[in-house]
Motif scaffolding. Structure first.
Motif, PDB file in Angstrom:
ATOM      1  N   ASN A 360     -34.716  -8.536   5.978  1.00  0.00           N
ATOM      2  CA  ASN A 360     -35.683  -7.877   4.561  1.00  0.00           C
ATOM      3  C   ASN A 360     -34.502  -8.537   3.506  1.00  0.00           C
ATOM      4  O   ASN A 360     -33.918  -9.567   4.069  1.00  0.00           O
ATOM      5  N   CYS A 361     -35.231  -8.631   1.696  1.00  0.00           N
ATOM      6  CA  CYS A 361     -34.263  -9.070   0.686  1.00  0.00           C
ATOM      7  C   CYS A 361     -32.608  -8.690   0.736  1.00  0.00           C
ATOM      8  O   CYS A 361     -31.730  -9.748   0.799  1.00  0.00           O
ATOM      9  N   ARG A 362     -32.405  -7.500   1.318  1.00  0.00           N
ATOM     10  CA  ARG A 362     -31.601  -7.652   1.813  1.00  0.00           C
ATOM     11  C   ARG A 362     -29.930  -8.485   2.202  1.00  0.00           C
ATOM     12  O   ARG A 362     -28.794  -8.781   1.826  1.00  0.00           O
ATOM     13  N   ALA A 363     -30.862  -8.157   3.607  1.00  0.00           N
ATOM     14  CA  ALA A 363     -29.998  -9.263   4.284  1.00  0.00           C
ATOM     15  C   ALA A 363     -29.562 -10.558   4.095  1.00  0.00           C
ATOM     16  O   ALA A 363     -29.275 -11.484   3.756  1.00  0.00           O
ATOM     17  N   LEU A 364     -30.882 -11.067   3.441  1.00  0.00           N
ATOM     18  CA  LEU A 364     -31.651 -12.731   2.618  1.00  0.00           C
ATOM     19  C   LEU A 364     -30.271 -12.650   1.627  1.00  0.00           C
ATOM     20  O   LEU A 364     -28.894 -14.111   2.327  1.00  0.00           O
ATOM     21  N   GLU A 385     -33.833  -1.470  -8.835  1.00  0.00           N
ATOM     22  CA  GLU A 385     -35.275  -0.600  -8.216  1.00  0.00           C
ATOM     23  C   GLU A 385     -36.009  -0.556  -9.408  1.00  0.00           C
ATOM     24  O   GLU A 385     -36.001  -0.539 -10.642  1.00  0.00           O
ATOM     25  N   SER A 386     -36.779  -0.027  -9.616  1.00  0.00           N
ATOM     26  CA  SER A 386     -37.974   0.898 -10.487  1.00  0.00           C
ATOM     27  C   SER A 386     -37.689   1.837 -11.068  1.00  0.00           C
ATOM     28  O   SER A 386     -36.747   3.092 -10.932  1.00  0.00           O
ATOM     29  N   LYS A 387     -38.738   2.990 -11.904  1.00  0.00           N
ATOM     30  CA  LYS A 387     -38.515   3.786 -12.599  1.00  0.00           C
ATOM     31  C   LYS A 387     -38.273   4.755 -11.629  1.00  0.00           C
ATOM     32  O   LYS A 387     -37.361   5.696 -11.769  1.00  0.00           O
ATOM     33  N   LYS A 388     -39.323   4.624 -10.947  1.00  0.00           N
ATOM     34  CA  LYS A 388     -39.292   6.209  -9.789  1.00  0.00           C
ATOM     35  C   LYS A 388     -38.501   5.617  -8.305  1.00  0.00           C
ATOM     36  O   LYS A 388     -39.159   5.971  -7.501  1.00  0.00           O
ATOM     37  N   TRP A 389     -37.549   5.238  -8.911  1.00  0.00           N
ATOM     38  CA  TRP A 389     -36.333   5.148  -7.480  1.00  0.00           C
ATOM     39  C   TRP A 389     -36.288   6.159  -6.776  1.00  0.00           C
ATOM     40  O   TRP A 389     -35.593   5.821  -5.411  1.00  0.00           O
ATOM     41  N   ASP A 390     -36.954   7.655  -6.964  1.00  0.00           N
ATOM     42  CA  ASP A 390     -36.555   8.605  -6.191  1.00  0.00           C
ATOM     43  C   ASP A 390     -38.139   8.718  -5.223  1.00  0.00           C
ATOM     44  O   ASP A 390     -37.466   9.647  -4.161  1.00  0.00           O
ATOM     45  N   SER A 391     -38.491   8.002  -5.521  1.00  0.00           N
ATOM     46  CA  SER A 391     -39.967   7.689  -4.705  1.00  0.00           C
ATOM     47  C   SER A 391     -40.550   6.733  -4.795  1.00  0.00           C
ATOM     48  O   SER A 391     -42.118   6.484  -3.527  1.00  0.00           O
ATOM     49  N   ASP A 392     -40.166   5.714  -4.647  1.00  0.00           N
ATOM     50  CA  ASP A 392     -40.723   3.903  -4.436  1.00  0.00           C
ATOM     51  C   ASP A 392     -39.891   4.108  -3.441  1.00  0.00           C
ATOM     52  O   ASP A 392     -38.705   3.769  -3.571  1.00  0.00           O
ATOM     53  N   ASN A 393     -40.296   3.792  -2.447  1.00  0.00           N
ATOM     54  CA  ASN A 393     -39.414   3.123  -1.334  1.00  0.00           C
ATOM     55  C   ASN A 393     -40.008   1.668  -1.572  1.00  0.00           C
ATOM     56  O   ASN A 393     -38.573   1.055  -0.183  1.00  0.00           O
ATOM     57  N   ASP A 394     -39.817   1.218  -2.621  1.00  0.00           N
ATOM     58  CA  ASP A 394     -39.890  -0.932  -2.300  1.00  0.00           C
ATOM     59  C   ASP A 394     -39.284  -0.631  -3.220  1.00  0.00           C
ATOM     60  O   ASP A 394     -39.036  -0.725  -4.677  1.00  0.00           O
ATOM     61  N   CYS A 395     -37.904  -2.043  -3.620  1.00  0.00           N
ATOM     62  CA  CYS A 395     -36.847  -3.126  -4.087  1.00  0.00           C
ATOM     63  C   CYS A 395     -36.707  -4.184  -3.717  1.00  0.00           C
ATOM     64  O   CYS A 395     -37.483  -4.184  -2.940  1.00  0.00           O
ATOM     65  N   HIS A 396     -36.368  -4.746  -4.347  1.00  0.00           N
ATOM     66  CA  HIS A 396     -35.662  -5.670  -4.114  1.00  0.00           C
ATOM     67  C   HIS A 396     -34.699  -6.864  -4.429  1.00  0.00           C
ATOM     68  O   HIS A 396     -34.033  -5.446  -5.142  1.00  0.00           O
TER      69      HIS A 396
END
Length: 538
Positions: A360-364, A385-396
């Protein structure tokens, strides 16, 4: 033998035998209704298990049909359907043809997969939006995907798939309003649309559907978002071809939805509405960077011959060379986290080769940060992370590297081999990109940004959509070193986050609204991974 006996007895006595049926059940993807008064799923939906053809009635949501046992099924026909999930047609060994005759609200990516006999997929009706970019996987006989109607938001791309060798590109007999990959599927000319009554009628059908979704009272926020994105594209077309009543109706529905929260706002809209940063009075330690003389970094530099990879150019050249090296040697796979073992460049690099996989992106980003530090370039991996950090499982997760020649941080993303400049070619860091997105200032993505050297990234998708979503909350490790997290022989740093005023973010030890502190130049250095003090240590 028992079944044969029953059949013979029934035939002799003249008793009809009911074929075995399969009941299709509501998959439960959607609670409530997508459109007021329109059922999400039929009360009873049963088909002959041995059927070779099945036609579905109008439906709010389709199912993953491959989960049901239809061993002889050759052809499936759909009519109007609000939503078709990804993987709807997966693992169907005898399926040869899929026909969709009605309006489709939205279908997700990976529509078909692992269908060895599938030859053709045809959409005869209008489509409001599609997922993307993938549509098919492992369908060796598939050579025809045809859109005979209007598609408003076309997100599909045509990428090489060695397991679907006969498929070359989508056939567009209708009209595309917007297409993510314009070079593959160019949008229709407005004059073509204006002169075709059939296309105009389908545009009106789509307006009606979108308006119903946007004004629905149910809690299907994500479907409203899909409908709103498509409505943004459809409304000006309706204006251009003189369909004023339809355009006004759609704009009214869009205004209604806009005033009911963030559901229909683009990621860029949400970022633009973000509160500002401000200095604060909380205790904020300095970020620390381990020097390249550290034994782990020295070994990394020697083992990979990073001096040769970085080259003899200036610091910008070295940073870019290391960025491309990590991107080209560790494939990205967002579904795969870290390999077993320590979170360092050597383990990630060789695990990817051994297992023929990506991470994943974190490893890279952790890998690139280590390579940069090993070459004496201060660097951090940065979680966005997004505004919905507590419910959005996608970050970069990306990196920032300190450029001595520019006296500033610069954005380097190994997942996409990406960096960002202003209109004058000045390299920018995430905070500067965030500000420019909010204020509609020019941003330029390097033209060779790409995913796994398979598909190019565009500024519109990467910055205006994906990173606009993920630049609401920005966090980084206070102690930047090899093996910055996970199981390791050395202690590790706290996480510090930069948030807008009023944020409810809780996933960091230090949480500040002070952007000057977060983007401070590197001034604190440490000779080894073994800390001399505990100020930054868990």
């Amino acid at each position: 033998m028992k079944n044969i006996f029953i059949f013979l007895a029934s035939a002799i006595l003249g008793i009809s035998v009911l074929a075995e049926t399969v009941e299709i059940k509501n998959p439960g993807y959607i609670e409530g209704q997508i459109r007021d008064g329109i059922p999400v799923f039929p009360d009873s939906l049963c088909f002959d298990r041995d059927a070779e053809e099945i036609t579905f009635p109008d439906m709010g949501t389709f199912v993953e049909l491959g989960d049901y046992d239809f061993p002889n099924l050759r052809k499936v026909t759909l009519n109007n359907v609000d939503y078709i999930p990804g993987g709807a047609f997966g693992g169907m060994k005898n399926l040869e043809e899929i026909v969709v005759n009605g309006l489709v609200g939205h279908f997700d990516c990976w529509f078909v997969g692992h269908c060895p006999k599938l030859r053709k997929v045809v959409f005869n009706g209008p489509v409001s939006s599609t997922g993307g970019p993938g549509f098919k996987y492992d369908c060796p006989q598939l050579d025809s995907v045809v859109f005979n109607g209007v598609v408003v938001n076309f997100g599909l791309g045509s990428f090489p798939d060695e397991k679907t060798p006969k498929f070359k590109n989508y056939t567009i007999n209708g009209a595309l309003i917007t297409a993510r990959y314009d070079s593959l599927t160019p949008p229709a000319d407005i004059n073509v649309i204006r002169s075709n009554p059939h296309i105009i009628e389908q545009l009106k059908q789509l307006e009606k559907w979108q308006s119903q979704v946007l004004t629905a009272t149910g809690d299907n926020k994500w479907m409203r978002g899909c409908a709103y994105d498509a409505a943004r594209a459809l409304a000006p077309v309706l204006d251009s071809i003189g369909c004023t009543a339809s355009s006004d109706s759609l704009k009214s529905a869009m205004a209604f939805a806009w005033n009911h929260g963030d559901d229909v706002k683009s990621m860029l809209d949400i970022l633009k509405e973000s509160p500002s940063y401000a200095t604060d009075s909380i205790h904020k330690p300095q970020f620390t960077y381990v020097l390249p003389s550290d034994s782990m970094l020295t070994e990394t530099r020697r083992h990979f011959n990073l001096d040769s990879i970085a080259g003899n150019g200036n610091d910008i050249s070295k940073i870019k060379n290391l960025l491309y090296w990590v991107h080209d040697n560790i494939r990205h796979d967002g579904s795969n986290g870290f390999p077993e073992g320590p979170r360092n460049l050597k383990n990630i690099y060789y695990s990817a080769r051994r297992d023929s996989c990506g991470y994943n992106c974190r490893a890279l980003a952790i890998s690139l940060t280590e390579a940069l530090l090993a070459e004496g370039i201060p660097a951090r991996y940065v979680t966005c992370e997004s505004k919905k950090w507590d419910s959005d499982n996608d970050c970069h997760v990306i990196c920032v590297a300190w450029s001595e020649s520019l006296n500033k941080w610069i954005w380097v993303d190994p997942t996409f081999a990406a960096y960002v400049t202003d209109e004058n070619g000045l390299l920018l860091h995430p905070g500067e990109v965030r500000y420019r997105l909010q204020h509609d200032l020019p941003l330029i993505l390097n033209p060779d940004a790409n995913w796994n050297n398979l598909s190019n990234e565009t500024k519109d998708h990467y910055l205006d959509y994906y990173m606009a979503k993920n630049l609401y909350i920005i966090s980084a490790n206070l102690l930047n070193q090899a093996e910055p997290e996970g199981k390791s022989a050395h202690l590790q740093g706290y996480i510090a986050a930069l948030v807008p005023i009023g944020s409810n973010y809780t996933r960091a030890y230090y949480i500040s609204t002070d952007s000057d502190w977060f983007w401070q130049p590197p001034t604190k250095f440490q000779e080894s991974s073994k800390p001399k003090s505990e100020i930054n240590i868990r």
